[in-house]
Motif scaffolding. Structure first.
Motif, PDB file in Angstrom:
ATOM      1  N   GLY A  89      21.100  29.843  33.240  1.00 36.83           N
ATOM      2  CA  GLY A  89      22.470  29.884  32.494  1.00 36.83           C
ATOM      3  C   GLY A  89      22.797  28.288  32.466  1.00 36.83           C
TER       4      GLY A  89
ATOM      5  N   LEU B 115      15.097  34.478  27.376  1.00 39.45           N
ATOM      6  CA  LEU B 115      14.217  34.396  25.953  1.00 39.45           C
ATOM      7  C   LEU B 115      12.690  34.944  26.112  1.00 39.45           C
ATOM      8  CD1 LEU B 115      14.874  31.060  24.363  1.00 39.45           C
ATOM      9  CD2 LEU B 115      15.747  33.299  23.807  1.00 39.45           C
TER      10      LEU B 115
ATOM     11  N   PHE C   7      22.816  34.106  24.113  1.00 37.97           N
ATOM     12  CA  PHE C   7      22.963  33.664  25.608  1.00 37.97           C
ATOM     13  C   PHE C   7      22.266  32.268  25.664  1.00 37.97           C
ATOM     14  CE2 PHE C   7      21.487  33.213  29.894  1.00 37.97           C
ATOM     15  CZ  PHE C   7      22.925  33.105  30.598  1.00 37.97           C
ATOM     16  N   ALA C   8      20.979  31.939  25.177  1.00 37.81           N
ATOM     17  CA  ALA C   8      20.428  31.045  25.119  1.00 37.81           C
ATOM     18  C   ALA C   8      21.010  29.756  24.304  1.00 37.81           C
ATOM     19  CB  ALA C   8      19.052  31.221  24.901  1.00 37.81           C
TER      20      ALA C   8
ATOM     21  N   THR D  22      18.185  23.891  19.460  1.00 33.41           N
ATOM     22  CA  THR D  22      16.748  24.493  18.932  1.00 33.41           C
ATOM     23  C   THR D  22      16.989  25.102  17.800  1.00 33.41           C
ATOM     24  OG1 THR D  22      17.011  26.522  20.242  1.00 33.41           O
ATOM     25  CG2 THR D  22      16.257  24.351  21.447  1.00 33.41           C
TER      26      THR D  22
ATOM     27  N   GLN E 127      24.039  29.402  23.891  1.00 31.14           N
ATOM     28  CA  GLN E 127      25.597  28.975  24.532  1.00 31.14           C
ATOM     29  C   GLN E 127      26.486  28.425  23.474  1.00 31.14           C
ATOM     30  OE1 GLN E 127      26.457  29.063  27.931  1.00 31.14           O
ATOM     31  NE2 GLN E 127      24.591  30.238  28.344  1.00 31.14           N
TER      32      GLN E 127
ATOM     33  N   PHE F 238      13.314  26.397  24.067  1.00 28.49           N
ATOM     34  CA  PHE F 238      14.203  25.969  25.306  1.00 28.49           C
ATOM     35  C   PHE F 238      14.979  24.647  24.980  1.00 28.49           C
ATOM     36  CE2 PHE F 238      11.629  29.275  26.684  1.00 28.49           C
ATOM     37  CZ  PHE F 238      12.572  30.295  27.621  1.00 28.49           C
ATOM     38  N   VAL F 239      14.119  23.687  24.806  1.00 30.92           N
ATOM     39  CA  VAL F 239      14.912  22.337  24.805  1.00 30.92           C
ATOM     40  C   VAL F 239      15.028  21.408  23.701  1.00 30.92           C
ATOM     41  CG1 VAL F 239      14.495  20.066  25.948  1.00 30.92           C
ATOM     42  CG2 VAL F 239      13.848  22.026  26.988  1.00 30.92           C
TER      43      VAL F 239
ATOM     44  N   PRO G 272      20.031  38.134  23.868  1.00 30.12           N
ATOM     45  CA  PRO G 272      19.673  37.061  24.639  1.00 30.12           C
ATOM     46  C   PRO G 272      19.476  35.614  23.862  1.00 30.12           C
ATOM     47  CG  PRO G 272      18.101  38.746  24.666  1.00 30.12           C
ATOM     48  CD  PRO G 272      18.966  39.037  23.595  1.00 30.12           C
TER      49      PRO G 272
ATOM     50  N   ARG H   7      25.833  26.711  21.060  1.00 25.24           N
ATOM     51  CA  ARG H   7      25.612  25.427  20.514  1.00 25.24           C
ATOM     52  C   ARG H   7      24.340  25.518  19.571  1.00 25.24           C
ATOM     53  NH1 ARG H   7      23.531  22.366  25.099  1.00 25.24           N
ATOM     54  NH2 ARG H   7      23.559  20.645  23.788  1.00 25.24           N
TER      55      ARG H   7
ATOM     56  N   PHE I   3      20.372  26.403  29.873  1.00 25.50           N
ATOM     57  CA  PHE I   3      20.804  26.392  28.588  1.00 25.50           C
ATOM     58  C   PHE I   3      21.904  25.496  28.262  1.00 25.50           C
ATOM     59  CE2 PHE I   3      18.499  30.936  28.629  1.00 25.50           C
ATOM     60  CZ  PHE I   3      17.473  30.340  27.708  1.00 25.50           C
ATOM     61  N   ARG I   4      22.638  25.471  28.978  1.00 24.50           N
ATOM     62  CA  ARG I   4      24.098  24.699  28.567  1.00 24.50           C
ATOM     63  C   ARG I   4      23.810  23.146  28.485  1.00 24.50           C
ATOM     64  NH1 ARG I   4      26.719  28.827  31.391  1.00 24.50           N
ATOM     65  NH2 ARG I   4      26.151  27.954  33.500  1.00 24.50           N
ATOM     66  N   VAL I   5      22.620  22.925  29.057  1.00 22.22           N
ATOM     67  CA  VAL I   5      22.460  21.292  28.826  1.00 22.22           C
ATOM     68  C   VAL I   5      21.020  21.115  28.020  1.00 22.22           C
ATOM     69  CG1 VAL I   5      23.498  20.754  31.053  1.00 22.22           C
ATOM     70  CG2 VAL I   5      21.243  21.147  31.013  1.00 22.22           C
ATOM     71  N   LYS I   6      20.579  21.984  27.181  1.00 23.41           N
ATOM     72  CA  LYS I   6      19.613  22.072  26.449  1.00 23.41           C
ATOM     73  C   LYS I   6      19.724  20.667  25.553  1.00 23.41           C
ATOM     74  CE  LYS I   6      19.914  26.148  24.191  1.00 23.41           C
ATOM     75  NZ  LYS I   6      19.418  27.014  23.205  1.00 23.41           N
TER      76      LYS I   6
ATOM     77  N   ASP J 239      13.774  38.935  30.338  1.00 24.72           N
ATOM     78  CA  ASP J 239      13.803  38.967  28.923  1.00 24.72           C
ATOM     79  C   ASP J 239      15.136  38.889  28.413  1.00 24.72           C
ATOM     80  OD1 ASP J 239      11.255  39.956  28.389  1.00 24.72           O
ATOM     81  OD2 ASP J 239      11.648  42.159  28.562  1.00 24.72           O
ATOM     82  N   GLU J 240      16.143  39.358  29.344  1.00 29.65           N
ATOM     83  CA  GLU J 240      17.682  39.243  28.742  1.00 29.65           C
ATOM     84  C   GLU J 240      18.189  37.914  28.713  1.00 29.65           C
ATOM     85  OE1 GLU J 240      18.761  43.383  30.992  1.00 29.65           O
ATOM     86  OE2 GLU J 240      20.281  41.697  31.262  1.00 29.65           O
ATOM     87  N   ILE J 241      17.911  36.985  29.862  1.00 36.81           N
ATOM     88  CA  ILE J 241      18.817  35.880  29.937  1.00 36.81           C
ATOM     89  C   ILE J 241      17.642  34.557  29.498  1.00 36.81           C
ATOM     90  CG2 ILE J 241      20.236  36.796  31.531  1.00 36.81           C
ATOM     91  CD1 ILE J 241      19.339  35.125  33.659  1.00 36.81           C
TER      92      ILE J 241
ATOM     93  N   VAL K  18      14.841  41.383  33.731  1.00 34.40           N
ATOM     94  CA  VAL K  18      15.868  40.205  33.507  1.00 34.40           C
ATOM     95  C   VAL K  18      15.551  39.185  32.669  1.00 34.40           C
ATOM     96  CG1 VAL K  18      17.584  39.211  34.937  1.00 34.40           C
ATOM     97  CG2 VAL K  18      16.701  41.220  35.798  1.00 34.40           C
TER      98      VAL K  18
ATOM     99  N   LEU L  15      18.827  45.453  29.418  1.00 33.51           N
ATOM    100  CA  LEU L  15      18.981  45.340  28.050  1.00 33.51           C
ATOM    101  C   LEU L  15      17.836  45.702  27.191  1.00 33.51           C
ATOM    102  CD1 LEU L  15      20.748  44.602  25.492  1.00 33.51           C
ATOM    103  CD2 LEU L  15      19.606  42.131  25.991  1.00 33.51           C
ATOM    104  N   THR L  16      16.510  45.300  27.749  1.00 35.02           N
ATOM    105  CA  THR L  16      15.071  45.392  27.089  1.00 35.02           C
ATOM    106  C   THR L  16      14.801  46.971  27.020  1.00 35.02           C
ATOM    107  OG1 THR L  16      14.817  43.572  28.193  1.00 35.02           O
ATOM    108  CG2 THR L  16      13.022  44.480  26.880  1.00 35.02           C
TER     109      THR L  16
END
Lengths: 613, 323
Positions: B101, B83, A316-317, A324, A319, B183-184, A313, A321, B104-107, B79-81, B77, A66-67
């Motif tokens: 993956g 951040l 995706f991060a 942050t 999700q 991230f969190v 991206p 929700r 991020f679902r439980v952030k 970079d893509e997933i 990669v 992607l980048t």
């Protein structure tokens, strides 16, 4: 702009030289004369072959990420893999109030329906655009013959969208083949798509499929569709396979897709809408009365590659929700084309502290009305933050604060190295500075770096030998004349400490006790005083400034007139450091075009002007 | 020629790719033009080298394979997933990549905060909800009690309030704050940090002599022992509350400081702290003396004073930085 991978040498000359060295290192060929015409030609061919192969390999490597991908199709595909929905063109939307006056008309109906697709025209920049309703709206007789149309949400604001309604029909093929339905239209607004599936090609009964993104429960009988951008820029309609994503149309059925093909952002800012046709009541034509509630906004072209690259991206991060601050930013910038960019910060980073709150500051595109701005804010809260953020968190909006940069460029200029005049070069540099700010600075979070600007100015033209830039920051404060004004100005920079020669603070001119005056700091002091234009003190203490916090405090200040005629005074300060200015939160740095300048100084150091006597 | 077997972990089908110059050319070339055959073989050898087309094409086969791609490509990669964080942030970047993956679902959860410090910094940290130490009026549980034993705190509008998370870790806040917020961290909560400094003491046990107790078979008895605990840090400092000076910041002081450290202070510097000798060394100094005529001590009059009045919280008050 994306960076790229360079995995092989892509310079023909280098390749040939390396090839030569490779052979020279082999015993069998080390005594060959590689400059001889025959073998040199062979090397040329091989180097060319290597060059082409190398390019192909590099293209492939770059398109894999992607980048680094350059092709839109690759970027879109990578984003889709991340679950990101790349935005199609979006039709501008306006809100209008529609009514009809049938007072005195006998036999008038109790209710009037305005059918889906009722059209209106609006002229924007001399071009006529067609807007249309996307749902039927109704008006009731109020007993006097006044009919006010209401939308399905019972409000009087009727939404109309710019675009031409198009229909695409497909017949479902054999079941053992994967059915992909391509809609050959790059101007499609996918959010307007309505998908109806008929039992046969001639059947009039149909079922309506809804977007997969709106699905709550999915089983083998649910009716959902999804639309994605295809590699050639068209759109493809997909259904489930009968198991995982709901029901798939059966062979022999007919799929009809209705959608708006839009002119997108070109039709933004329409303010006057005229109905294209009249309403006929008892064989008499009547014209709808149309009042614009909000102008047309929200139209946007297909999402750009760079936008996809940046936001996929983050999406995706997040999700889906909102946890942050980055999640909020991604959500708003992906879904609200009226917003150029957004600053988000947590209440624990706010001044004053405000726990349990998230602060949003929206930088809107130019020309957006206050009503639309409010509707965007309402939509953010109603559609997103209320539902997706951490429970009990409150979303709060705050306006951007503009901080103006007064940039004065002096550059040494050798006229012999260009065909341009001194004045033309000054204009070029000035326009370049304006463009530099538009591209790099005038957004939330953007940092002004003097050295970067200076480097680019130096590289602008060979005739620019060197340059020097001085920078000041200014803010504008609304003033009430003939009244006591007490206010604080928070600069996002530290201000220079007092000097015994230079003033660190200076306001624009105003009238004070019948004299034209300005506010400046007392030399060697942080105390603010009112001076007349000759430097005489008219008021020895009107406040003070704090260099370390960038705060200017003005107390009980009562001007009788502002000389510029504007409702505000400009307070200009010398930053502690000019090299880089990094605003936080909702500050946006902008170029003060009126107070910025470029000055060329002729310098013939690299060429000589010979005078023959 | 790239060496496929060097990175073959039995995860991929073996690659037997090789240049077949001799087989492709007519047989008589090998007899009549052996140099040409060698030349072409040399060319393919050049082409297949790692930094050339062959190397790039071989790389394509595993370019997005988490286990086989180069770390440079793995970064793309990330970079893509992830951040844009660099693979270099992780001890095991490939493992980290596979888990983003889920992460991020439980952030925003305790699980994600724990995981963040383990994955990003290889540290276990203590995540504390300060609200659990807030005193609640009329609460019949321990949180309603007053006193040292209850160890409850009043709401302070910062760490100790409902929307607050305190992270006690051995890593400084500046190292992880930006990443943690991206991230969190649930936006809207106060983020507090305590940095834990743990020293490793030197423990040395000396035994003067040991002997076998003849009356207890083979039991060994230490006749004497000495334990030496080493100084855990070359320099230790602690933070104390703001002394309400101009900077409005906490003060840093040496908890192990002795009077001897003031031995070199001149009378001039002491004079800037005390207005007279009585205030400095008198029996009634700084001790709530109502009779202090200097007005520097804490008195029982009606003038508002605080308990740090005329107390100097830093061992080098006014001459070192505050934070």
């Amino acid at each position: 702009m994306a960076s790229t991978i360079k995995s092989t040498d892509l310079d023909f000359t280098n390749i040939k030289q390396k090839l030569k060295s490779h052979f020279q290192s082999k015993t069998e060929f080390n005594d060959y004369d590689f400059e001889a015409s025959g073998i040199s030609n062979i090397l040329d061919v091989l180097a060319y072959n290597t060059h082409v192969n190398g390019l192909t390999a590099n293209y492939s490597l770059n398109e894999a990420f992607l980048t680094t991908a350059q092709l839109r199709s690759s970027v879109v595909s990578h984003a889709q893999t991340l679950g990101y929905e790349v935005k199609s063109s979006t039709a501008p939307k306006a809100l209008v109030n529609l009514s009809l006056n049938l007072t005195g008309v006998s036999g008038r109906p109790a209710q009037i329906e305005l059918a889906t697709g009722t059209t209106f025209t609006s002229s924007i920049d001399g071009i006529s655009y067609t807007f249309r309703t996307r749902e039927a709206v109704y008006a009731q007789d109020d007993g006097t013959g006044q009919y006010v149309f209401k939308a399905s949400d019972s409000t009087e604001n009727i939404a109309i969208f710019e675009g031409i309604e198009k229909v695409k029909t497909f017949l479902v093929g054999e079941k053992d083949e994967r059915q992909v339905y391509v809609i050959p239209d790059v101007t499609m607004d996918t959010s307007t798509a309505v998908v109806e599936v008929f039992e046969t090609a001639s059947s009039s009964s149909f079922v309506t499929y809804t977007p997969l993104s709106q699905a709550i429960n999915i089983n083998e009988n649910t009716l959902h569709f999804s639309i994605y951008e295809s590699p050639n820029g068209f759109y493809e309609l997909n259904f489930g396979d009968g198991i995982s994503f709901g029901k798939s149309p059966e062979p022999g059925e007919k799929v009809v897709v209705k959608y708006l093909s839009t002119k997108a952002n070109l039709a933004n800012n329409g303010t006057v809408f005229s109905p294209s046709s009249t309403i006929t009541i008892n064989n008499v034509n009547y014209t709808l009365s149309t009042v614009t509630a909000t102008e047309s906004t929200g139209g946007s072209p297909k999402q750009s590659i760079e936008s996809v690259r940046q936001l996929a991206p983050i999406a995706f991060a997040s999700q889906k929700r909102l946890v942050t601050s980055l999640d909020y930013k991604g959500m708003i910038e992906s879904n609200f084309p009226q917003v150029k960019n957004v600053a988000v910060w947590s209440g624990d980073q706010n001044l004053p502290l405000d726990y349990g709150a998230i602060y949003l500051s929206l930088n809107f595109e130019n020309g957006i009305s206050d009503a639309v701005k409010q509707s965007v804010k309402d939509a953010i809260v109603g559609n997103y933050t209320n539902n997706l953020s951490v429970m009990s968190m409150t979303t709060k909006f705050t306006d951007p604060i503009d901080v103006f940069m007064e940039v004065n460029v002096n550059f040494q200029f050798d006229p012999a190295l260009t065909g341009k005049t001194l004045g033309a070069m000054e204009t070029d540099v000035y326009q370049f500075v304006q463009g530099y700010f538009r591209r790099n600075v005038e957004n939330f979070g953007a940092v002004f770096r003097k050295s970067n600007l200076q480097t680019e100015i130096d590289a602008l033209d060979a005739s620019i030998l060197s340059s020097n830039i001085s920078v000041k920051a200014s803010m504008r404060q609304d003033i009430t004349i003939n009244a006591l004004n007490t206010f604080l100005l928070n600069f996002p920079v530290k201000i220079s400490t007092p000097d015994d020669v230079l003033f660190r603070i200076q306001s624009s001119a105003f009238e004070f006790k019948g004299v034209v005056a300005t506010i400046k700091n007392k030399l060697s002091s942080t105390v603010l005083q009112v001076f007349d234009l000759d430097g005489n003190i008219l008021l020895d203490n009107v406040g003070e400034y704090t260099p370390s916090t960038g705060i200017i405090a003005v107390n009980s200040f009562e001007p009788s007139q502002i000389i510029s005629g504007q409702p505000y005074l400009i307070f200009s300060v010398s930053p502690e450091t000019e090299s880089n200015i990094k605003p936080l939160r909702n500050f946006i740095l902008k170029l003060d075009t009126a107070r910025s300048s470029t000055t060329a100084i002729v310098d013939r150091q690299t060429t000589s002007l010979e005078v023959t006597v | 020629m790239s060496f496929e077997t060097e990175k073959d972990y039995f995860r991929l089908a073996p690659n037997f790719k090789t240049s077949l110059v001799k087989q492709v050319l007519p047989e008589h070339f090998a007899e009549n033009y052996p140099s040409l055959v060698s030349f072409l073989e040399g060319y393919y050898e050049f082409l297949d080298s790692d930094d050339n087309f062959g190397g790039a094409v071989n790389e394509l086969l595993t370019i997005r394979d988490t286990q086989d791609a180069t770390l440079k490509n793995i970064d793309l990669v990330f970079d893509e997933i992830a951040l844009g964080i660099s693979a270099g942030q992780f001890i095991y970047p490939r493992e980290a990549l596979l888990n983003f993956g889920n992460f991020f679902r439980v952030k925003g959860s305790l699980y994600s905060a724990d995981g963040f410090f383990r994955a990003f910094f290889n540290e276990n940290v203590e995540i504390i909800y300060p609200k659990k130490r807030l005193m609640r009026v009329s609460d019949t549980s321990k949180q309603g009690h007053i006193g040292a034993e209850a160890d409850n705190l009043l709401q302070d509008g910062k760490i100790y309030q409902i929307f607050s998370i305190l992270i006690r870790s051995p890593i400084s806040l500046v190292t992880w704050e930006t990443m943690y917020r991206n991230f969190v961290h649930p936006s809207g909560f106060h983020l507090a940090s305590e940095t834990v400094l743990e020293g490793i003491g030197n423990v040395e046990i000396l035994t003067a002599e040991s002997f076998t107790d003849p009356f207890a078979n083979s039991t060994r008895v230490f006749a004497s022992a000495q334990v030496i605990l080493g100084q855990p840090f070359a320099s230790t400092s602690i933070l104390i509350r703001d002394n309400e000076d101009a900077d409005s910041a906490s003060q840093r002081m040496d908890p192990l400081s002795l009077c001897s450290m003031y031995s070199n202070y001149s009378m001039d510097s002491i004079a800037s702290w005390y207005s007279n000798i009585d205030e400095w060394g008198g029996l009634n100094s700084l001790t709530m003396d109502d009779a202090d005529s200097g007005g520097a001590a804490i008195t029982f009059d009606h003038t508002l004073k605080t308990f740090d009045h005329q107390q100097f919280q830093t061992y080098s008050y006014g001459s070192t930085s505050t934070i």
